[in-house]
Scaffold this active site. Structure first.
Site, PDB file in Angstrom:
ATOM      1  CD  GLU A  10      68.549  28.092  20.537  1.00  0.00           C
ATOM      2  OE1 GLU A  10      69.686  27.642  20.270  1.00  0.00           O
ATOM      3  OE2 GLU A  10      67.590  27.985  19.745  1.00  0.00           O
ATOM      4  CG  ASP A  73      62.112  21.053  19.731  1.00  0.00           C
ATOM      5  OD1 ASP A  73      62.650  22.179  19.754  1.00  0.00           O
ATOM      6  OD2 ASP A  73      61.725  20.496  18.684  1.00  0.00           O
TER       7      ASP A  73
END
Length: 100
Positions: A10, A73
């Protein structure tokens, strides 16, 4: 480690292909210098190419379309891995689980 990957993921979104377009106040405006944008695009092209080679149900992924998630990711995993390595340096190697 799992929560570290999620948190890193995030946080990395702030610097991906879309997040980089928002300034420190959350306003959508171009604040990167042109040279930085060009360097970013050049450095992320390898991820676009890599992910475009993957297929799901026989269809190639559009690496350009998934770039933000791919960056996040990879960034999240890298952040969690570095945090774990730092923990090992401070605390020593973990004991193996029984029967492993």
């Amino acid at each position: 480690g799992g929560i570290g990957v999620v948190m890193g993921h995030e946080l990395t979104h702030a610097f991906d292909d879309q997040g980089r377009e928002y300034d420190k106040d959350g306003n959508l405006r171009p604040w990167w210098q042109n040279a930085s944008v060009d360097a970013f695009k050049n450095r992320t092209e390898c991820m676009v190419d890599q992910y475009s080679q993957y297929t799901i149900n026989g269809e190639h992924i559009n690496g350009k379309q998934t770039l933000g998630e791919n960056i996040a990711d990879n960034g999240g995993l890298k952040a969690a891995y570095h945090a774990y390595q730092s923990w090992i340096r401070a605390n020593g190697e973990e004991k193996q689980l029984p029967a492993v």
